[in-house]
Scaffold this motif. Structure first.
Motif, PDB file in Angstrom:
ATOM      1  N   VAL A  55      20.180  -2.970   2.424  1.00  0.00           N
ATOM      2  CA  VAL A  55      19.379  -4.012   3.046  1.00  0.00           C
ATOM      3  C   VAL A  55      18.969  -3.494   4.416  1.00  0.00           C
ATOM      4  CG1 VAL A  55      19.311  -6.395   3.857  1.00  0.00           C
ATOM      5  CG2 VAL A  55      20.650  -5.811   1.814  1.00  0.00           C
ATOM      6  N   PHE A  56      17.649  -3.409   4.630  1.00  0.00           N
ATOM      7  CA  PHE A  56      17.076  -2.914   5.878  1.00  0.00           C
ATOM      8  C   PHE A  56      16.515  -4.077   6.672  1.00  0.00           C
ATOM      9  CE2 PHE A  56      16.469   0.240   2.534  1.00  0.00           C
ATOM     10  CZ  PHE A  56      16.945   1.402   3.112  1.00  0.00           C
ATOM     11  N   GLN A  57      16.645  -3.999   7.998  1.00  0.00           N
ATOM     12  CA  GLN A  57      16.021  -4.987   8.855  1.00  0.00           C
ATOM     13  C   GLN A  57      15.668  -4.351  10.191  1.00  0.00           C
ATOM     14  OE1 GLN A  57      19.127  -7.948   8.906  1.00  0.00           O
ATOM     15  NE2 GLN A  57      19.844  -7.278  10.899  1.00  0.00           N
ATOM     16  N   VAL A  58      14.722  -4.953  10.887  1.00  0.00           N
ATOM     17  CA  VAL A  58      14.302  -4.460  12.189  1.00  0.00           C
ATOM     18  C   VAL A  58      15.490  -4.537  13.138  1.00  0.00           C
ATOM     19  CG1 VAL A  58      12.788  -4.955  14.163  1.00  0.00           C
ATOM     20  CG2 VAL A  58      11.909  -5.175  11.829  1.00  0.00           C
ATOM     21  N   LYS A  59      15.635  -3.509  13.969  1.00  0.00           N
ATOM     22  CA  LYS A  59      16.715  -3.531  14.977  1.00  0.00           C
ATOM     23  C   LYS A  59      16.527  -4.736  15.877  1.00  0.00           C
ATOM     24  CE  LYS A  59      18.482   1.048  15.655  1.00  0.00           C
ATOM     25  NZ  LYS A  59      19.875   0.750  15.451  1.00  0.00           N
ATOM     26  N   MET A  68      12.398   7.671  -1.219  1.00  0.00           N
ATOM     27  CA  MET A  68      12.202   7.694   0.227  1.00  0.00           C
ATOM     28  C   MET A  68      10.769   7.333   0.600  1.00  0.00           C
ATOM     29  SD  MET A  68      12.808  10.603   3.164  1.00  0.00           S
ATOM     30  CE  MET A  68      14.557  10.743   2.906  1.00  0.00           C
ATOM     31  N   VAL A  69       9.803   7.855  -0.125  1.00  0.00           N
ATOM     32  CA  VAL A  69       8.393   7.564   0.167  1.00  0.00           C
ATOM     33  C   VAL A  69       8.122   6.071   0.018  1.00  0.00           C
ATOM     34  CG1 VAL A  69       6.026   7.943  -0.616  1.00  0.00           C
ATOM     35  CG2 VAL A  69       7.592   9.880  -0.414  1.00  0.00           C
ATOM     36  N   ASN A  70       8.602   5.479  -1.045  1.00  0.00           N
ATOM     37  CA  ASN A  70       8.403   4.044  -1.256  1.00  0.00           C
ATOM     38  C   ASN A  70       9.094   3.227  -0.174  1.00  0.00           C
ATOM     39  OD1 ASN A  70       7.036   3.073  -3.983  1.00  0.00           O
ATOM     40  ND2 ASN A  70       7.963   5.081  -4.319  1.00  0.00           N
ATOM     41  N   THR A  71      10.300   3.617   0.196  1.00  0.00           N
ATOM     42  CA  THR A  71      11.022   2.886   1.232  1.00  0.00           C
ATOM     43  C   THR A  71      10.296   2.971   2.564  1.00  0.00           C
ATOM     44  OG1 THR A  71      13.113   3.375   0.116  1.00  0.00           O
ATOM     45  CG2 THR A  71      13.237   2.624   2.403  1.00  0.00           C
ATOM     46  N   ARG A 101       7.090  -0.732   6.545  1.00  0.00           N
ATOM     47  CA  ARG A 101       5.968  -1.189   7.377  1.00  0.00           C
ATOM     48  C   ARG A 101       5.762  -2.705   7.265  1.00  0.00           C
ATOM     49  NH1 ARG A 101       2.384   3.719   5.402  1.00  0.00           N
ATOM     50  NH2 ARG A 101       3.142   5.276   6.864  1.00  0.00           N
ATOM     51  N   MET A 102       6.252  -3.301   6.187  1.00  0.00           N
ATOM     52  CA  MET A 102       6.121  -4.744   5.973  1.00  0.00           C
ATOM     53  C   MET A 102       7.134  -5.524   6.805  1.00  0.00           C
ATOM     54  SD  MET A 102       3.755  -4.985   3.631  1.00  0.00           S
ATOM     55  CE  MET A 102       3.936  -6.647   3.079  1.00  0.00           C
ATOM     56  N   ILE A 103       8.194  -4.866   7.237  1.00  0.00           N
ATOM     57  CA  ILE A 103       9.300  -5.530   7.926  1.00  0.00           C
ATOM     58  C   ILE A 103       9.056  -5.428   9.432  1.00  0.00           C
ATOM     59  CG2 ILE A 103      11.800  -5.614   8.177  1.00  0.00           C
ATOM     60  CD1 ILE A 103      10.677  -6.034   5.298  1.00  0.00           C
ATOM     61  N   THR A 104       8.543  -6.512  10.017  1.00  0.00           N
ATOM     62  CA  THR A 104       8.198  -6.474  11.442  1.00  0.00           C
ATOM     63  C   THR A 104       8.906  -7.557  12.252  1.00  0.00           C
ATOM     64  OG1 THR A 104       6.272  -7.894  11.063  1.00  0.00           O
ATOM     65  CG2 THR A 104       5.917  -5.496  10.964  1.00  0.00           C
ATOM     66  N   LYS A 105       9.540  -8.494  11.574  1.00  0.00           N
ATOM     67  CA  LYS A 105      10.186  -9.615  12.265  1.00  0.00           C
ATOM     68  C   LYS A 105      11.667  -9.669  11.912  1.00  0.00           C
ATOM     69  CE  LYS A 105       5.912 -12.145  11.939  1.00  0.00           C
ATOM     70  NZ  LYS A 105       5.152 -12.870  10.962  1.00  0.00           N
ATOM     71  N   GLU A 106      12.440 -10.312  12.765  1.00  0.00           N
ATOM     72  CA  GLU A 106      13.880 -10.393  12.533  1.00  0.00           C
ATOM     73  C   GLU A 106      14.246 -11.215  11.301  1.00  0.00           C
ATOM     74  OE1 GLU A 106      16.202 -11.406  15.964  1.00  0.00           O
ATOM     75  OE2 GLU A 106      15.352  -9.773  17.148  1.00  0.00           O
ATOM     76  N   ASN A 107      13.337 -12.060  10.820  1.00  0.00           N
ATOM     77  CA  ASN A 107      13.648 -12.867   9.632  1.00  0.00           C
ATOM     78  C   ASN A 107      13.083 -12.232   8.353  1.00  0.00           C
ATOM     79  OD1 ASN A 107      10.904 -13.473  10.064  1.00  0.00           O
ATOM     80  ND2 ASN A 107      11.150 -15.485   9.125  1.00  0.00           N
ATOM     81  N   GLU A 108      12.810 -10.928   8.391  1.00  0.00           N
ATOM     82  CA  GLU A 108      12.336 -10.205   7.208  1.00  0.00           C
ATOM     83  C   GLU A 108      13.297  -9.058   6.899  1.00  0.00           C
ATOM     84  OE1 GLU A 108       7.535 -10.664   7.650  1.00  0.00           O
ATOM     85  OE2 GLU A 108       8.502  -9.070   8.784  1.00  0.00           O
ATOM     86  N   LYS A 109      13.544  -8.852   5.612  1.00  0.00           N
ATOM     87  CA  LYS A 109      14.441  -7.773   5.183  1.00  0.00           C
ATOM     88  C   LYS A 109      13.861  -7.078   3.965  1.00  0.00           C
ATOM     89  CE  LYS A 109      18.557  -9.989   6.960  1.00  0.00           C
ATOM     90  NZ  LYS A 109      19.975 -10.228   6.775  1.00  0.00           N
ATOM     91  N   LEU A 110      14.196  -5.819   3.833  1.00  0.00           N
ATOM     92  CA  LEU A 110      13.829  -5.026   2.669  1.00  0.00           C
ATOM     93  C   LEU A 110      15.104  -4.685   1.926  1.00  0.00           C
ATOM     94  CD1 LEU A 110      11.684  -3.370   1.061  1.00  0.00           C
ATOM     95  CD2 LEU A 110      12.251  -1.455   2.580  1.00  0.00           C
ATOM     96  N   VAL A 111      15.134  -4.975   0.632  1.00  0.00           N
ATOM     97  CA  VAL A 111      16.303  -4.705  -0.199  1.00  0.00           C
ATOM     98  C   VAL A 111      15.910  -3.653  -1.225  1.00  0.00           C
ATOM     99  CG1 VAL A 111      17.999  -5.661  -1.802  1.00  0.00           C
ATOM    100  CG2 VAL A 111      17.105  -7.085   0.065  1.00  0.00           C
ATOM    101  N   PRO A 152       0.813  -1.223   0.000  1.00  0.00           N
ATOM    102  CA  PRO A 152       0.000   0.000   0.000  1.00  0.00           C
ATOM    103  C   PRO A 152       0.850   1.279   0.000  1.00  0.00           C
ATOM    104  CG  PRO A 152      -0.854  -1.571   1.591  1.00  0.00           C
ATOM    105  CD  PRO A 152       0.466  -2.110   1.105  1.00  0.00           C
ATOM    106  N   MET A 153       0.376   2.271  -0.717  1.00  0.00           N
ATOM    107  CA  MET A 153       0.965   3.604  -0.796  1.00  0.00           C
ATOM    108  C   MET A 153       2.362   3.621  -1.409  1.00  0.00           C
ATOM    109  SD  MET A 153      -0.526   5.357   2.697  1.00  0.00           S
ATOM    110  CE  MET A 153       0.349   4.256   3.792  1.00  0.00           C
ATOM    111  N   THR A 154       2.632   2.670  -2.320  1.00  0.00           N
ATOM    112  CA  THR A 154       3.902   2.669  -3.047  1.00  0.00           C
ATOM    113  C   THR A 154       3.622   2.798  -4.540  1.00  0.00           C
ATOM    114  OG1 THR A 154       3.967   0.246  -3.253  1.00  0.00           O
ATOM    115  CG2 THR A 154       5.062   1.227  -1.326  1.00  0.00           C
ATOM    116  N   THR A 155       4.631   3.247  -5.279  1.00  0.00           N
ATOM    117  CA  THR A 155       4.480   3.447  -6.719  1.00  0.00           C
ATOM    118  C   THR A 155       5.422   2.562  -7.529  1.00  0.00           C
ATOM    119  OG1 THR A 155       6.086   5.254  -6.644  1.00  0.00           O
ATOM    120  CG2 THR A 155       3.757   5.852  -6.411  1.00  0.00           C
ATOM    121  N   LEU A 156       6.220   1.763  -6.853  1.00  0.00           N
ATOM    122  CA  LEU A 156       7.182   0.892  -7.531  1.00  0.00           C
ATOM    123  C   LEU A 156       6.729  -0.558  -7.469  1.00  0.00           C
ATOM    124  CD1 LEU A 156      10.459   2.431  -6.084  1.00  0.00           C
ATOM    125  CD2 LEU A 156       9.510   2.765  -8.370  1.00  0.00           C
TER     126      LEU A 156
END
Length: 96
Positions: free
Chosen positions: A90-94, A39-42, A47-57, A9-13
């Motif tokens: 590569v982003f991940q939850v702290k 930045m807006v898309n990122t 918001r999809m990355i909520t667990k330690e085994n999830e990453k955004l690239v 939701p709310m992304t354009t890519l």
């Protein structure tokens, strides 16, 4: 490995989801975008990355340093400059 296109939701890519070694990845390419679209898309995709085994690239045409200040309280990131001058972050939850 099969990449599945997902709607965020709310992304354009275009975003893709795949699993590798027990980690779920969400991936996008913002190298052809103009600010503030990367930045807006990122921010919306994080918001999809909520667990330690999830990453955004994300792939960017420059290192998104202003983004780091906005997310550093909640997310860790690893930046790598690619051969073509773009950046892969590569982003991940702290970790708690």
């Amino acid at each position: 490995m099969t990449k599945e296109k997902v709607v965020i939701p709310m992304t354009t890519l275009d975003f893709y989801k795949y699993e590798k070694d027990g980690v779920i990845y969400y991936e996008f390419d913002a190298t052809e975008c103009s600010p503030p679209e990367p930045m807006v898309n990122t921010m919306n995709a994080l918001r999809m990355i909520t667990k330690e085994n999830e990453k955004l690239v994300g792939r960017f045409f420059h290192e998104p340093t202003p983004l780091y200040a906005k997310i550093s309280q909640f997310f860790d990131y690893d930046a790598k400059e690619l051969e073509n001058g773009n950046f892969e972050i590569v982003f991940q939850v702290k970790k708690s």
